[in-house]
Structures are given as structure tokens and as C-alpha cells.
Design a protein around this motif. Structure first.
Motif, PDB file in Angstrom:
ATOM      1  N   ALA A   1       0.801  -1.495  -0.147  1.00 31.01           N
ATOM      2  CA  ALA A   1       0.433  -0.173   0.212  1.00 31.01           C
ATOM      3  C   ALA A   1       1.041   1.074  -0.088  1.00 31.01           C
ATOM      4  O   ALA A   1       0.411   2.188  -1.219  1.00 31.01           O
ATOM      5  CB  ALA A   1      -0.891   0.306   1.093  1.00 31.01           C
ATOM      6  N   SER A   2       2.020   1.608   0.879  1.00 31.62           N
ATOM      7  CA  SER A   2       3.228   2.641   0.732  1.00 31.62           C
ATOM      8  C   SER A   2       3.472   2.957  -0.826  1.00 31.62           C
ATOM      9  O   SER A   2       3.789   3.850  -0.835  1.00 31.62           O
ATOM     10  CB  SER A   2       3.854   2.584   1.845  1.00 31.62           C
ATOM     11  N   ILE A   3       4.171   1.417  -1.357  1.00 33.48           N
ATOM     12  CA  ILE A   3       4.375   0.697  -1.874  1.00 33.48           C
ATOM     13  C   ILE A   3       3.174   2.311  -3.321  1.00 33.48           C
ATOM     14  O   ILE A   3       3.351   2.725  -4.841  1.00 33.48           O
ATOM     15  CB  ILE A   3       5.025   0.837  -2.814  1.00 33.48           C
ATOM     16  N   ASP A   4       2.034   0.993  -3.271  1.00 39.44           N
ATOM     17  CA  ASP A   4       1.617   2.637  -4.149  1.00 39.44           C
ATOM     18  C   ASP A   4       0.561   3.822  -4.062  1.00 39.44           C
ATOM     19  O   ASP A   4      -0.445   4.067  -5.116  1.00 39.44           O
ATOM     20  CB  ASP A   4      -0.303   1.259  -4.331  1.00 39.44           C
ATOM     21  N   GLY A   5       1.194   4.725  -3.026  1.00 39.88           N
ATOM     22  CA  GLY A   5       0.940   5.271  -2.977  1.00 39.88           C
ATOM     23  C   GLY A   5       0.348   6.376  -1.656  1.00 39.88           C
ATOM     24  O   GLY A   5       0.128   7.784  -1.752  1.00 39.88           O
ATOM     25  N   ALA A   6      -0.553   5.271  -0.867  1.00 38.76           N
ATOM     26  CA  ALA A   6      -1.556   5.645   0.317  1.00 38.76           C
ATOM     27  C   ALA A   6      -0.142   6.313   1.323  1.00 38.76           C
ATOM     28  O   ALA A   6       0.790   4.718   2.173  1.00 38.76           O
ATOM     29  CB  ALA A   6      -2.017   4.353   0.873  1.00 38.76           C
TER      30      ALA A   6
ATOM     31  N   ARG B   1      -4.115   7.074   5.302  1.00 36.13           N
ATOM     32  CA  ARG B   1      -4.943   6.858   4.922  1.00 36.13           C
ATOM     33  C   ARG B   1      -4.889   5.141   4.332  1.00 36.13           C
ATOM     34  O   ARG B   1      -5.773   4.378   4.214  1.00 36.13           O
ATOM     35  CB  ARG B   1      -4.178   7.238   2.847  1.00 36.13           C
TER      36      ARG B   1
ATOM     37  N   LYS C   1       6.519   6.026  -2.002  1.00 34.59           N
ATOM     38  CA  LYS C   1       5.334   6.169  -2.396  1.00 34.59           C
ATOM     39  C   LYS C   1       5.265   7.345  -3.648  1.00 34.59           C
ATOM     40  O   LYS C   1       5.226   6.906  -5.089  1.00 34.59           O
ATOM     41  CB  LYS C   1       3.755   6.965  -1.714  1.00 34.59           C
TER      42      LYS C   1
ATOM     43  N   ASN D   1      -8.243  -4.250  -6.144  1.00 31.86           N
ATOM     44  CA  ASN D   1      -6.493  -4.065  -5.666  1.00 31.86           C
ATOM     45  C   ASN D   1      -5.791  -3.583  -7.035  1.00 31.86           C
ATOM     46  O   ASN D   1      -5.040  -2.945  -6.017  1.00 31.86           O
ATOM     47  CB  ASN D   1      -6.180  -5.182  -5.819  1.00 31.86           C
TER      48      ASN D   1
ATOM     49  N   TYR E   1      -6.782   0.398  -6.694  1.00 29.56           N
ATOM     50  CA  TYR E   1      -5.601   0.761  -5.160  1.00 29.56           C
ATOM     51  C   TYR E   1      -4.883   2.324  -5.910  1.00 29.56           C
ATOM     52  O   TYR E   1      -5.495   3.353  -4.921  1.00 29.56           O
ATOM     53  CB  TYR E   1      -5.382   0.437  -3.996  1.00 29.56           C
ATOM     54  N   GLY E   2      -3.464   2.172  -6.042  1.00 26.55           N
ATOM     55  CA  GLY E   2      -2.369   3.227  -6.146  1.00 26.55           C
ATOM     56  C   GLY E   2      -3.240   4.234  -7.477  1.00 26.55           C
ATOM     57  O   GLY E   2      -2.759   5.283  -6.903  1.00 26.55           O
TER      58      GLY E   2
ATOM     59  N   LYS F   1      -6.299   5.213  -7.528  1.00 28.11           N
ATOM     60  CA  LYS F   1      -6.992   5.589  -6.412  1.00 28.11           C
ATOM     61  C   LYS F   1      -6.698   7.024  -5.971  1.00 28.11           C
ATOM     62  O   LYS F   1      -6.886   8.065  -5.849  1.00 28.11           O
ATOM     63  CB  LYS F   1      -7.933   4.897  -6.167  1.00 28.11           C
ATOM     64  N   VAL F   2      -5.631   6.121  -4.759  1.00 28.73           N
ATOM     65  CA  VAL F   2      -4.751   6.849  -3.738  1.00 28.73           C
ATOM     66  C   VAL F   2      -4.515   8.059  -4.289  1.00 28.73           C
ATOM     67  O   VAL F   2      -4.181   9.079  -4.197  1.00 28.73           O
ATOM     68  CB  VAL F   2      -3.839   5.856  -3.607  1.00 28.73           C
ATOM     69  N   ARG F   3      -3.912   7.586  -6.080  1.00 27.96           N
ATOM     70  CA  ARG F   3      -2.862   9.199  -6.800  1.00 27.96           C
ATOM     71  C   ARG F   3      -3.925  10.537  -7.022  1.00 27.96           C
ATOM     72  O   ARG F   3      -3.729  11.214  -7.841  1.00 27.96           O
ATOM     73  CB  ARG F   3      -2.502   8.718  -7.674  1.00 27.96           C
TER      74      ARG F   3
ATOM     75  N   ARG G   1      -0.141   0.864 -12.440  1.00 26.73           N
ATOM     76  CA  ARG G   1       0.096   2.593 -12.904  1.00 26.73           C
ATOM     77  C   ARG G   1       1.378   3.188 -13.487  1.00 26.73           C
ATOM     78  O   ARG G   1       2.025   3.897 -13.720  1.00 26.73           O
ATOM     79  CB  ARG G   1       1.133   2.217 -11.141  1.00 26.73           C
TER      80      ARG G   1
END
Lengths: 293, 354
Positions: A191-196, A200, B73, B95, B98-99, B101-103, B150
Motif C-alpha cells: 500500500a505504501s508503494i501504491d502511494g498511500a 490513508r 510512494k 486491488n 487502489y494505487g 485511486k490513491v493518486r 500504474r
């Protein structure tokens, strides 16, 4: 080789079970049966005059303005206790889950209050917040708060909620910590690599993954606030001032033991019993099925 | 897409140094595999590139920028974990989204990106399933999908295939290779499986004990291993490594003398480790290697002959001979090995001598 021990004596199993059965019968089935019985009668304070009235006691109780107020008060109290104890336990668990110096000491200290008896805990808070000698009270007075929970119902409720929640934080903390530790670290890293960011991550990953623990604790805490807080309330406020901190369980006591209205008190007990049965049913039914991912 | 550069990366946990200075530039679009036994620091190195660990010293450079203090991130990387690390409470679609959406990408764009990735990985029919309803291979693919939606500058793979069964692993390996030739994203891939490493890598980093022992193209690493560790680690069955002494015109091993390709450059009398691969030994009645056979393994296509060189007290070596060879334990056979197939290593340092 499977060796089976066979007891031909039919009596032995019953003998072995007897102590447990005796305890259950004496401390649960007899009083519960008596409560059900009493709830169907009206009797005078000395037990001379018995009158069978079917469900009149329930009718009276459930239409009594006073009783309905107590229901709402209990819901408010339970909600507050559950929220405060679970909320603070979750915050503490999240902090304890991080790698901090002295984490073991910290965890041990948080678990301690669980070992304190409810009445003792209540006395502790009684002294801390005593209107004239409590040191927390002095602080509050110094801040300009008109602090006297012996007269102010709202303040009394706050103290009772605080004392009751404090006891339960340890229990919740242990479950939340175990729940947090069972979340795979790599999921959080992903999740942290995904940007959260950390906030979050908490709300989108950690909190949803904790939901089975949270639901379990929710039921346990509601049951606790409904039924196990008698000692706390009794030692702190005796349901007062007025009826400001009288919950359902306390009302059973004050109506039955103090006012000797045994019919009404028993009817209230039976209602509480039904509530606990319902909560347990919800627990068993949904904890394994509904809330998981 | 971006270049990546590792500059003198060192890492210690407390007093324990696990990476002792790794340097490696990685070109844009290159597929680099870090290969090594467990505990060699390869995963730690990858996690340093990801920003999940912080190096004790040295620089990580991505796309020309030093990213030492940049959060994971913000490094614009994607990572595929060994245990997939899928979000168990989200559907496959969620899944992957997610990345994005977060961005804060707009919804139609997210949907398009997920659809594109799902098509590439053939996940379209699984988009509404939860991870626990998927097989290992499908989960692996979702993890890949989450990485590719991504469109990151760098892919990081941490032993992504090691939780799959053997057959699936081969299939996923091929898919990964195809995916890379399609997307051409710079990739760093960590594994302990040399077949994975040899087949996937443009370039190989062989690590041992926190050091990059050899960096080079897979076939170069195979043909000219830099150290005895690399020589023994790459290739199956492993290269024969036996102690020997340099003599005029060749190398002596316990009375057996073998010719070497570059005898002029070496110092006579020096202690060396002599390496030759099992497949470079050939049956030849006039050859210099006498082998006392101790064990025969017939594989069908090849026969592995284990034995002692020279005599019953000689060093143990393995020969891989094509086809079925009729030989039994206790028998003797004579073999030859070409001088250019002999590798020499300094016995003290383990380094290659040319």
C-alpha cells in the motif's frame, strides 16, 4: 492401536459433572427461574400476599416513562463506554504495534487495569475526581469548570463512563494488538508503494482488515456495558444524582432490592436476559459469517 | 521508464553488515536479475531500491535523481511481493485500482487503465473476485496487474514465482518475459533460482554474503565466472572445483596434468582452484583424466557420472555425458577436457585468473 477406556459405571460421568452442574443450577438456573416466576406475580414487600397477574408487570414496565428513560440512558452509556474504550484501545494498539523502545513494558502497563476489580477501579476514580479532595477535580476547578459530579448528572455520567471504559481498554487493546499483528507486513508495504500515506493506509487497509476483531469487540463491549458495570456504578454514584447514572441493570437492583418491588424488578431481569440472549445470538451468527473479507 | 543506479550501497542492521558496497548502473528498459542464496542480501538490496529499507550509506538514483530520502510512494516504482501482498478485502478490480485511486486519478481513467492491464494479463473474467477466490497463479497475475496499471518507471520483483508450483512457475516465467518485451519497463528481479535468472535476465548480479560477486550478461557469467562462488552457483550440476598447482604448460591436480589455454600469463607453482563444467568432460581413451566411478545417475538424455579423479583418494568430480553410457560403480573410465574449458581461480582469494 486404539485403546478405549470404558466405564461401566453409569454414575461416574454424572458425578464428575455434578460440581459444574450444581454451580450452574444454584447460581443461574434457580435465580433465573425465580425471576421468571416472580415476574408473573405481584407481591407485597413482605411476601405475604401473592397474586398471579400474567404479563402485567411487563406491561407496566414497558409503558413506564421512567423505564424507557433508563433504556435510552443505558443505550447512551453503553454507546459511550464502547466508543471510548474501543477507540482508545485501538489508538494504543496502533502505537504499541510500531517498533518503539520499551514496547513490552508499555504493553504490560496497558494490560494491568484488567486485573483490577470493578469496584476497586471505581473507588480509584472516585478519589481522583472527588469534588473536594480529588486532584483531577482541583485541576478542573482551576480551569474554571464548575466541577461537582455529585450534583451534576452530566458530569456524573462522564465519570461513570470513564471508569467503566478504563477497565475495558486492556481487554480491547489485547485483541486489537493481536489483530494488527496478524495483518501481513507486505500488504502495508504494498500500500505504501501504491502511494498511500499512513493515515490513508490505516483507513483503507488496516481498519477494514480489523473488522472481524472490531465486530467481536463491539458485541463484547456492549454486553459489558449493559451487564458488568453494576459494581462501577454502585461504588461511584449509586445511580445518582437523581437517576442520572441509573442503567437498566442498576434499576433492577434499586427497584428490587431497595424498593422491594419484586415483580417489576424480576420482569426487568427477564427483559435483560432476553437482550443478552439476542446479543449472543448475533455474536454467534454473524461473527463467523458476515464480517470477513 | 528510467535508469537506475546503485552507488556504493551499504547496509547494516545494528552491528551486522549485510550489504558491503554494491555498485551497479542499470540501463533504461533493462531486465536485471539479482541472484544469490538465501541470506545474501539480495532482498534487502531490492527493498532499499523500493525505499522500504534505508541504506546505511551510498546512493540510489532513479531517473537521474538521488532518491535516498524519497518515500516509497514518491519513487514511481511498483513492486511484486513473494506472497503477492494482495489486499484481501478488495476485489481484483479494487486491488488494481487502489494505487491509481490513491493518486486521485479521475474514475474513467482508472477504469481504462484497469481494463487495459486486465486484458494484458487475461484477468477480465476475474475482476470481481476476491483474492481468496483465486488460485496461486491468478493471484500472481493480479499482483503483476497491480504493478503495471500504474505504469511505473521501475518494476521490482521480490521472488515473485517462488510460491508457485513448478509447472506454473515455468509458464509464469515465459509470461513475465513476454510482458517485459511488451512494456520495456526497467525491471529488477530478485530470485534464488538460477534457471529463472538465466532465462529472464538481460544482466545478472550474482550476490554472495552481501557482495556483488559478478555482474554481467547471463552467458558471460556462465562462460567466465568471476569467482569460485559464482562458478559453483551457476550451472547444474555444479562446476567441478578441485585444488591444483600451476606447472609449466598446465595445471597439476593430484598427479593428473591438464593443459590450460593461457599458461604463459600464470606463475608456475601457484596454488589454484581448477574449475571445469561436468558437460565439458568427454569420453576419450587417450585423455588425461582417469575417473574411478562411484555413482552413476542415468537421466535418459544424459548420464551423470560421479567419481574420484586419479584414484580412490582423488577429488570428487562429476561428468555429464550425452546419451546412455554403460558404466558401473567401481569401474574406471578415461576422459578429456579441452584447455579452453578450464577455469583457474586463485585459491586464496577465489578470484578468476586469466
Amino acid at each position: 492401536m486404539h485403546k478405549r477406556v470404558i466405564f461401566n459405571d453409569k454414575l461416574l460421568p454424572y458425578l464428575l459433572l455434578a460440581p459444574q452442574i450444581a454451580v450452574t443450577v444454584v447460581f443461574f438456573f434457580l435465580p433465573a427461574g425465580q425471576a421468571v416466576l416472580y415476574s408473573l406475580y405481584i407481591q407485597d414487600a413482605f411476601g405475604h400476599d401473592w397474586q398471579f397477574v400474567w404479563f402485567e408487570n411487563f406491561e407496566v414496565v414497558l409503558t413506564d416513562r421512567d423505564y424507557l428513560d433508563t433504556v435510552w440512558r443505558t443505550i447512551l452509556f453503553s454507546g459511550a463506554v464502547t466508543f471510548v474504550s474501543m477507540g482508545s484501545a485501538l489508538i494504543l494498539a496502533v502505537m504499541a504495534d510500531k517498533h518503539i523502545r520499551g514496547a513490552t513494558v508499555y504493553k504490560t502497563l496497558i494490560v494491568w487495569p484488567y486485573a483490577v476489580a470493578p469496584a476497586v477501579a471505581a473507588v480509584l476514580w472516585y478519589f481522583i475526581f472527588h469534588p473536594s479532595i480529588g486532584f483531577a477535580s482541583k485541576g478542573l476547578v482551576a480551569l474554571g469548570v464548575n466541577w461537582d459530579w455529585k450534583l451534576d448528572g452530566g458530569q456524573a455520567m462522564a465519570i461513570v463512563v470513564l471508569a467503566a471504559s478504563w477497565k475495558q481498554v486492556s481487554y480491547n487493546f489485547l485483541f486489537f494488538l493481536a489483530g494488527l499483528q496478524s495483518i501481513p507486513k507486505s500488504v502495508l508495504e504494498a500500500a505504501s508503494i501504491d502511494g498511500a500515506g499512513s493515515t490513508r493506509r490505516f483507513w483503507t487497509i488496516v481498519f477494514p482488515l480489523l473488522s472481524p476483531t472490531t465486530f467481536f469487540l463491539l458485541v463484547v463491549n456492549v454486553v459489558y456495558a449493559f451487564f458488568d458495570t453494576f459494581g462501577t456504578i454502585h461504588a461511584l454514584t449509586q445511580g445518582g444524582p437523581g437517576k442520572a447514572t441509573e442503567t437498566l441493570i442498576y434499576k433492577v437492583y434499586s427497584d428490587g432490592v431497595q424498593n422491594l418491588d419484586l415483580g417489576s424488578s424480576s420482569a426487568q431481569s427477564v427483559i435483560l436476559m432476553l437482550i443478552v440472549v439476542a446479543l449472543t445470538a448475533i455474536q454467534f451468527r454473524y461473527v463467523e459469517r458476515k464480517v470477513h473479507y | 521508464m528510467a535508469q537506475v543506479e546503485l552507488r556504493a550501497i551499504k547496509k547494516s542492521f545494528g552491528d551486522v553488515a549485510v550489504i558491503h558496497g554494491v555498485d551497479c548502473p542499470i540501463a533504461d528498459g533493462e531486465f536485471v536479475v539479482i541472484l544469490g542464496p538465501s541470506g545474501c542480501g539480495k532482498s534487502t538490496l531490492l527493498r532499499i531500491v523500493a525505499g522500504l529499507e534505508t541504506q546505511s550509506s551510498g546512493d540510489v538514483v532513479i531517473g537521474g535523481k538521488v532518491v535516498n530520502t524519497v518515500e516509497p510512494k514518491d519513487r514511481n516504482i511498483a513492486m511484486v511481493f513473494q506472497n503477492y501482498a494482495l489486499y484481501p478485502h478488495m476485489s481484483v478490480r479494487e486491488n488494481m485500482a487502489y494505487g491509481l485511486k490513491v493518486r486521485g486519478l479521475p474514475k474513467p481513467e482508472i477504469e481504462a487503465a484497469v481494463a487495459r492491464a486486465a486484458k494484458i494479463l487475461e484477468l477480465e473474467k476475474l475482476l470481481d473476485r476476491r483474492p481468496r477466490q483465486l488460485s496461486g497463479g491468478q493471484r500472481q497475475r493480479v499482483a503483476m496487474g497491480r504493478a503495471i496499471v500504474r505504469n511505473p518507471e521501475v518494476f521490482l520483483f521480490d521472488e515473485p514465482l517462488s510460491n508457485l508450483d513448478a509447472k506454473l512457475r515455468v509458464q509464469m516465467r515465459i509470461e513475465l518475459k513476454q510482458l517485459h518485451s511488451q512494456l520495456k519497463t526497467t525491471s529488477i528481479y530478485v530470485t534464488h533460482d538460477q534457471v529463472e535468472a538465466m532465462t529472464l535476465a538481460d544482466r545478472l548480479i550474482v550476490m554472495n554474503g552481501g557482495r556483488a560477486e559478478h555482474i554481467g550478461a547471463p552467458l558471460d557469467v556462465y562462460a567466465r565466472p568471476a569467482t569460485t562462488f559464482v562458478a559453483g552457483f551457476i550451472g547444474a550440476p555444479a562446476m567441478n572445483l578441485v585444488p591444483g598447482t600451476l606447472v609449466a604448460g598446465g595445471v597439476a591436480i593430484d598427479g593428473t596434468k591438464l593443459g590450460v589455454a593461457h599458461p604463459a600469463k600464470t606463475v608456475t607453482g601457484a596454488d589454484v582452484t581448477v574449475g571445469f563444467r561436468p558437460e565439458t568432460l568427454h569420453l576419450d581413451p587417450a585423455g588425461p583424466v582417469a575417473l574411478l566411478v562411484t555413482l552413476v545417475g542415468a537421466l535418459g538424455a544424459d548420464t551423470l557420472v560421479h567419481g574420484r579423479m586419479g584414484g580412490p583418494q582423488g577429488p570428487t568430480i562429476t561428468a555429464r555425458l550425452p546419451g546412455v553410457v554403460k558404466v558401473r560403480e567401481g569401474e574406471r573410465m578415461v576422459l578429456r577436457v579441452a584447455p579452453e574449458d578450464i577455469h583457474l581461480f586463485d585459491r586464496a582469494t577465489g578470484r578468476r585468473i586469466d
